[in-house]
Design an enzyme around this catalytic site. Structure first.
Site, PDB file in Angstrom:
ATOM      1  N   GLY A   8       0.821  -1.203   0.000  1.00 34.01           N
ATOM      2  CA  GLY A   8       0.000   0.000   0.000  1.00 34.01           C
ATOM      3  C   GLY A   8       0.856   1.255   0.000  1.00 34.01           C
ATOM      4  N   LYS A  13       7.506  -0.323   0.253  1.00 31.56           N
ATOM      5  CA  LYS A  13       7.770  -1.213  -0.890  1.00 31.56           C
ATOM      6  C   LYS A  13       8.873  -0.679  -1.806  1.00 31.56           C
ATOM      7  CE  LYS A  13       3.873   0.662  -3.514  1.00 31.56           C
ATOM      8  NZ  LYS A  13       3.512   1.665  -2.515  1.00 31.56           N
ATOM      9  N   ALA A  33      11.268   4.689 -14.565  1.00 34.94           N
ATOM     10  CA  ALA A  33      10.307   5.563 -13.890  1.00 34.94           C
ATOM     11  C   ALA A  33       9.081   5.744 -14.778  1.00 34.94           C
ATOM     12  CB  ALA A  33      10.956   6.911 -13.599  1.00 34.94           C
ATOM     13  N   HIS A  49      14.053  12.209  -5.986  1.00 33.36           N
ATOM     14  CA  HIS A  49      14.170  10.743  -6.045  1.00 33.36           C
ATOM     15  C   HIS A  49      15.268  10.314  -7.008  1.00 33.36           C
ATOM     16  CE1 HIS A  49       9.861   9.876  -4.412  1.00 33.36           C
ATOM     17  NE2 HIS A  49      10.638  10.448  -3.540  1.00 33.36           N
ATOM     18  N   GLU A  62      13.048   7.066 -18.202  1.00 34.18           N
ATOM     19  CA  GLU A  62      11.629   7.354 -18.079  1.00 34.18           C
ATOM     20  C   GLU A  62      10.866   6.640 -19.186  1.00 34.18           C
ATOM     21  OE1 GLU A  62      10.802  11.502 -17.453  1.00 34.18           O
ATOM     22  OE2 GLU A  62      12.598  11.705 -16.213  1.00 34.18           O
ATOM     23  N   GLU A  84       9.283   1.128 -11.508  1.00 27.10           N
ATOM     24  CA  GLU A  84       8.545   1.826 -10.440  1.00 27.10           C
ATOM     25  C   GLU A  84       7.602   2.820 -11.092  1.00 27.10           C
ATOM     26  OE1 GLU A  84       7.551   3.246  -6.659  1.00 27.10           O
ATOM     27  OE2 GLU A  84       9.229   1.873  -6.775  1.00 27.10           O
TER      28      GLU A  84
END
Length: 182
Positions: A8, A13, A33, A49, A62, A84
């Site tokens: 969540g 995570k 990304a 990040h 990306e 991610e």
């Protein structure tokens, strides 16, 4: 081998996935990304990040849509690819990016097939593929039609990746729980 990391919001995570990627050795690490920078606040967050990942020797690539067409810079190979996150990718494929001259976004039934082809593409480029995704099924019960479609497709994608993955880990309160480990 594919590892699916699910949890969540704020579960830990992402940190778990990054640390796992680092633990797999010093080979080239690619971070894919999928979050499009929609506004200045988002751009600042992404940059923060990106700098944090660079300290862990990640190269950021990306890719907001069309994962199956992704080409990695350089020789196109990596030791580890960390994606991610799947929930952004599903949203982007379903609803588009809001850009002029954008390729049409995908119909509900085509999204999981498109994404799974993209995962196969990643598997051809790296020894380890780590996929971070959200668990979005534990809260609320009243959603718009679009949100219900999104949840359905993300659930289908998560299940299909989970079945094929060698490892599935759920992270709750920063604690990894191994669901599957081949």
């Amino acid at each position: 081998m594919v590892t699916l990391v699910i949890g969540g919001s704020g579960s830990g995570k992402s940190e778990y996935a990054e640390n796992l990627a680092v633990s797999l050795g010093q080979e080239r690490r690619i971070y894919i990304a999928t979050m499009k920078p929609w506004d200045e606040e988002c751009r600042q967050r992404i940059e923060r990040h990106r700098q944090m990942r660079a300290k862990k020797q990640f190269e950021t690539v990306e890719c907001y849509r069309s994962l199956k067409e992704l080409k990695l810079p350089g020789d196109g190979k990596a030791g580890v690819i960390l994606l991610e996150c799947m929930s952004n990718l599903v949203s982007n494929e379903l609803f588009g990016l809001g850009e002029e001259n954008e390729a049409p976004y995908l119909e509900e039934g085509a999204v999981s097939k498109e994404i799974l082809r993209g995962i196969k593409n990643l598997e051809e480029k790296a020894e380890h593929v780590i996929i971070v995704t959200n668990e979005v099924f534990s809260d609320g019960d009243s959603y718009s039609k679009e949100t219900l479609v999104y949840r359905k497709v993300l659930g289908e994608v998560n299940q299909r990746i989970g079945k094929e993955a060698g490892t599935v880990v759920e992270v709750a309160a920063g604690i990894p729980i191994i669901i599957k480990n081949r």
